[in-house]
Design a protein around this motif. Structure first.
Motif, PDB file in Angstrom:
ATOM      1  N   ARG A   1       4.930   3.899   0.133  1.00  0.00           N
ATOM      2  CA  ARG A   1       4.447   5.259  -0.094  1.00  0.00           C
ATOM      3  C   ARG A   1       4.043   5.523  -1.549  1.00  0.00           C
TER       4      ARG A   1
ATOM      5  N   LYS B   1      14.367   7.899   7.209  1.00  0.00           N
ATOM      6  CA  LYS B   1      13.120   7.116   7.199  1.00  0.00           C
ATOM      7  C   LYS B   1      11.921   8.009   7.503  1.00  0.00           C
TER       8      LYS B   1
ATOM      9  N   ARG C   1      10.545   0.339   1.694  1.00  0.00           N
ATOM     10  CA  ARG C   1      10.781   1.762   1.477  1.00  0.00           C
ATOM     11  C   ARG C   1      11.693   1.923   0.281  1.00  0.00           C
TER      12      ARG C   1
ATOM     13  N   ASP D   1       8.976   8.818   4.979  1.00  0.00           N
ATOM     14  CA  ASP D   1       7.651   8.296   5.309  1.00  0.00           C
ATOM     15  C   ASP D   1       6.592   9.380   5.466  1.00  0.00           C
ATOM     16  N   THR D   2       7.003  10.592   5.762  1.00  0.00           N
ATOM     17  CA  THR D   2       6.011  11.632   6.056  1.00  0.00           C
ATOM     18  C   THR D   2       5.980  12.795   5.077  1.00  0.00           C
TER      19      THR D   2
END
Length: 185
Positions: free
Chosen positions: A181, A14, A3, A18-19
């Motif tokens: 990502r 996180k 990450r 992540d989203t």
């Protein structure tokens, strides 16, 4: 799973990373929310704002600018006494002023999204940074965006805040190239 280095300190960071962070978003209300939250973050950590995000949504009527522009002194005092948000008078006043500016630019540009995305010609800028140390705090585009937003009546929209906003809503992809990502967004 690799990450971005800034997103490894808490589960909240996180999950946000992540989203949501860096994903191109064109929803007017979400863009307005992120502009207000990035301004609220000035001088504080993003984690502080993330922890208060749900309270902000409730306190600011889900970031509906049509409702926020009608806030009176009673509502303003209510916000300033709400421990769920950052109780800074200038930041609260800026949120109300920004709702007015948002509605104004929406009338002239068709949508807040069209207005905001015009600063990157409607397309995300994809950078290729190896580490957090490589990522600038501001760019020529964020300076231009800041200047125009201020001219259009927005507050708490300096070049650094604008660049953080651009990163958050996917106007720029500043995921580190080693981050899982980076290719996804």
């Amino acid at each position: 799973m690799n990450r971005c280095s800034w997103a490894t300190h808490s589960e909240l960071e996180k999950d946000y990373h992540d989203t949501e962070w860096g994903v191109p978003n064109y929803d007017d209300r979400h863009l307005f929310e992120m502009l207000i939250l990035e301004g609220a973050q000035a001088g504080l950590s993003w984690l502080t704002v993330l922890k208060k995000r749900d309270s902000y949504r409730e306190a600011f009527d889900q970031f509906d600018p049509e409702k926020i522009v009608r806030y009176d002194d009673t509502k303003r005092q209510e916000l300033l006494s709400n421990p769920g948000i950052i109780r800074n008078r200038l930041k609260v006043d800026a949120a109300i002023q920004n709702a007015k500016a948002c509605l104004k630019v929406t009338k002239t540009h068709g949508s807040f999204s069209d207005y905001i995305w015009s600063f990157v010609d409607g397309e995300p800028i994809v950078n290729a940074f190896e580490s957090l140390d490589d990522v600038p705090a501001e760019t020529e585009r964020s300076k231009a965006m800041s200047k125009q937003l201020k001219k259009d009546g927005f507050k708490f929209v300096g070049p650094t805040i604008c660049y953080a906003f651009m990163q958050a809503v996917g106007m720029v992809n500043d995921h580190e190239v080693s981050c899982f990502r980076y290719d996804e967004v």
